[in-house]
Design an enzyme around this catalytic site. Structure first.
Site, PDB file in Angstrom:
ATOM      1  N   ARG A  17      26.555  33.506  29.772  1.00 20.69           N
ATOM      2  CA  ARG A  17      26.627  34.104  28.432  1.00 20.69           C
ATOM      3  C   ARG A  17      27.978  34.783  28.225  1.00 20.69           C
ATOM      4  O   ARG A  17      28.533  35.388  29.158  1.00 20.69           O
ATOM      5  CB  ARG A  17      25.472  35.083  28.232  1.00 20.69           C
ATOM      6  CG  ARG A  17      24.133  34.366  28.266  1.00 20.69           C
ATOM      7  CD  ARG A  17      22.967  35.141  27.681  1.00 20.69           C
ATOM      8  NE  ARG A  17      21.841  34.215  27.537  1.00 20.69           N
ATOM      9  CZ  ARG A  17      21.040  33.838  28.547  1.00 20.69           C
ATOM     10  NH1 ARG A  17      21.197  34.386  29.737  1.00 20.69           N
ATOM     11  NH2 ARG A  17      20.081  32.953  28.353  1.00 20.69           N
ATOM     12  N   ASP A  18      28.477  34.680  26.990  1.00 26.77           N
ATOM     13  CA  ASP A  18      29.739  35.332  26.646  1.00 26.77           C
ATOM     14  C   ASP A  18      29.548  36.849  26.682  1.00 26.77           C
ATOM     15  O   ASP A  18      28.543  37.379  26.214  1.00 26.77           O
ATOM     16  CB  ASP A  18      30.191  34.877  25.256  1.00 26.77           C
ATOM     17  CG  ASP A  18      31.654  35.184  25.000  1.00 26.77           C
ATOM     18  OD1 ASP A  18      32.455  34.238  24.924  1.00 26.77           O
ATOM     19  OD2 ASP A  18      31.999  36.385  24.864  1.00 26.77           O
ATOM     20  N   ILE A  19      30.531  37.548  27.205  1.00 28.49           N
ATOM     21  CA  ILE A  19      30.437  39.005  27.357  1.00 28.49           C
ATOM     22  C   ILE A  19      30.521  39.711  25.998  1.00 28.49           C
ATOM     23  O   ILE A  19      30.039  40.832  25.855  1.00 28.49           O
ATOM     24  CB  ILE A  19      31.536  39.505  28.331  1.00 28.49           C
ATOM     25  CG1 ILE A  19      31.150  40.806  28.985  1.00 28.49           C
ATOM     26  CG2 ILE A  19      32.890  39.577  27.654  1.00 28.49           C
ATOM     27  CD1 ILE A  19      32.002  41.186  30.180  1.00 28.49           C
TER      28      ILE A  19
ATOM     29  N   ASN B  38      38.733  26.095  22.315  1.00 24.40           N
ATOM     30  CA  ASN B  38      40.071  26.524  21.922  1.00 24.40           C
ATOM     31  C   ASN B  38      41.066  26.104  22.999  1.00 24.40           C
ATOM     32  O   ASN B  38      40.726  26.079  24.186  1.00 24.40           O
ATOM     33  CB  ASN B  38      40.102  28.049  21.749  1.00 24.40           C
ATOM     34  CG  ASN B  38      39.144  28.525  20.664  1.00 24.40           C
ATOM     35  OD1 ASN B  38      39.066  27.922  19.607  1.00 24.40           O
ATOM     36  ND2 ASN B  38      38.398  29.586  20.946  1.00 24.40           N
TER      37      ASN B  38
ATOM     38  N   GLU C 282      41.916  32.526  24.751  1.00 25.19           N
ATOM     39  CA  GLU C 282      42.100  33.785  25.490  1.00 25.19           C
ATOM     40  C   GLU C 282      42.066  33.532  27.002  1.00 25.19           C
ATOM     41  O   GLU C 282      42.869  34.107  27.745  1.00 25.19           O
ATOM     42  CB  GLU C 282      40.975  34.753  25.087  1.00 25.19           C
ATOM     43  CG  GLU C 282      40.929  36.042  25.879  1.00 25.19           C
ATOM     44  CD  GLU C 282      39.657  36.849  25.618  1.00 25.19           C
ATOM     45  OE1 GLU C 282      39.047  36.683  24.544  1.00 25.19           O
ATOM     46  OE2 GLU C 282      39.273  37.634  26.500  1.00 25.19           O
TER      47      GLU C 282
ATOM     48  N   HIS D  33      36.623  25.861  28.555  1.00 22.49           N
ATOM     49  CA  HIS D  33      35.246  26.273  28.273  1.00 22.49           C
ATOM     50  C   HIS D  33      34.870  25.802  26.885  1.00 22.49           C
ATOM     51  O   HIS D  33      35.705  25.724  25.987  1.00 22.49           O
ATOM     52  CB  HIS D  33      35.079  27.793  28.372  1.00 22.49           C
ATOM     53  CG  HIS D  33      36.104  28.579  27.601  1.00 22.49           C
ATOM     54  ND1 HIS D  33      37.389  28.757  28.060  1.00 22.49           N
ATOM     55  CD2 HIS D  33      36.040  29.209  26.409  1.00 22.49           C
ATOM     56  CE1 HIS D  33      38.069  29.483  27.181  1.00 22.49           C
ATOM     57  NE2 HIS D  33      37.273  29.762  26.163  1.00 22.49           N
TER      58      HIS D  33
ATOM     59  N   HIS E  44      32.337  26.918  23.859  1.00 18.82           N
ATOM     60  CA  HIS E  44      31.426  27.930  23.330  1.00 18.82           C
ATOM     61  C   HIS E  44      30.254  27.203  22.664  1.00 18.82           C
ATOM     62  O   HIS E  44      30.478  26.305  21.843  1.00 18.82           O
ATOM     63  CB  HIS E  44      32.096  28.768  22.236  1.00 18.82           C
ATOM     64  CG  HIS E  44      33.299  29.543  22.657  1.00 18.82           C
ATOM     65  ND1 HIS E  44      33.283  30.913  22.816  1.00 18.82           N
ATOM     66  CD2 HIS E  44      34.572  29.153  22.914  1.00 18.82           C
ATOM     67  CE1 HIS E  44      34.505  31.338  23.152  1.00 18.82           C
ATOM     68  NE2 HIS E  44      35.302  30.281  23.218  1.00 18.82           N
TER      69      HIS E  44
END
Ligand code: 5GP
Length: 121
Positions: free
Chosen positions: A34-36, A92, A100, A105, A107
């Site tokens: 999971r994204d932080i 991205n 970033e 990855h 999303h």
């Protein structure tokens, strides 16, 4: 164009177990967590375990087994995270893609209507 990979990026540290993650799914060649800083009720990240910075890097240098495993892992995450009503997948890359973390990855965002694809620049 040669592809660079920085082994000190945060996702490489997650893969080495140096920092924790909230794991969603793991396969031989891929990891999902999971994204932080979630931007939707569902916000998972799926990464290859190999040292690939971006999608074009992955497509050029990953093995067929890694590529198949990665996309099968994405499918498994979509099933387990309950995004039957739809989702958005975002990847991205580099400066113009506003990436970033320089480890490939995707999303997976869902759980609410995601709006239009892009904000006006
Ligand atoms: P990018 O802009 O590179 O496509 O997205 C990187 C994503 O990684 C961001 O959504 C950010 O919230 C997430 N992220 C950054 N650091 C960490 C971390 O340490 N753990 C997790 N789980 N996600 C992170």
């Amino acid at each position: 164009m040669p592809f660079d990979y920085d082994p000190e990026n945060i996702f490489a540290k997650i893969l080495r177990g140096e920092i924790p993650c909230d794991k969603v799914h793991e396969t031989e060649h891929s990891l999902a967590f999971r994204d932080i800083r979630p931007q939707a009720p569902v916000h998972a990240l799926v990464i290859p375990k190999g040292p690939y910075a971006t999608l074009d890097h992955f497509c050029e240098e990953a093995t067929d087994a890694e590529i198949v495993d990665f996309w099968r892992c994405v499918g498994q995450v979509c099933r387990s995270e309950g995004v039957e009503d739809g989702f958005r997948a975002i990847m991205n890359a580099r400066k113009n893609g506003v990436q970033e973390v320089p480890h490939l990855h995707v999303h997976i965002l869902g759980g609410r209507p995601m709006g239009r694809m892009l904000d006006p620049a």
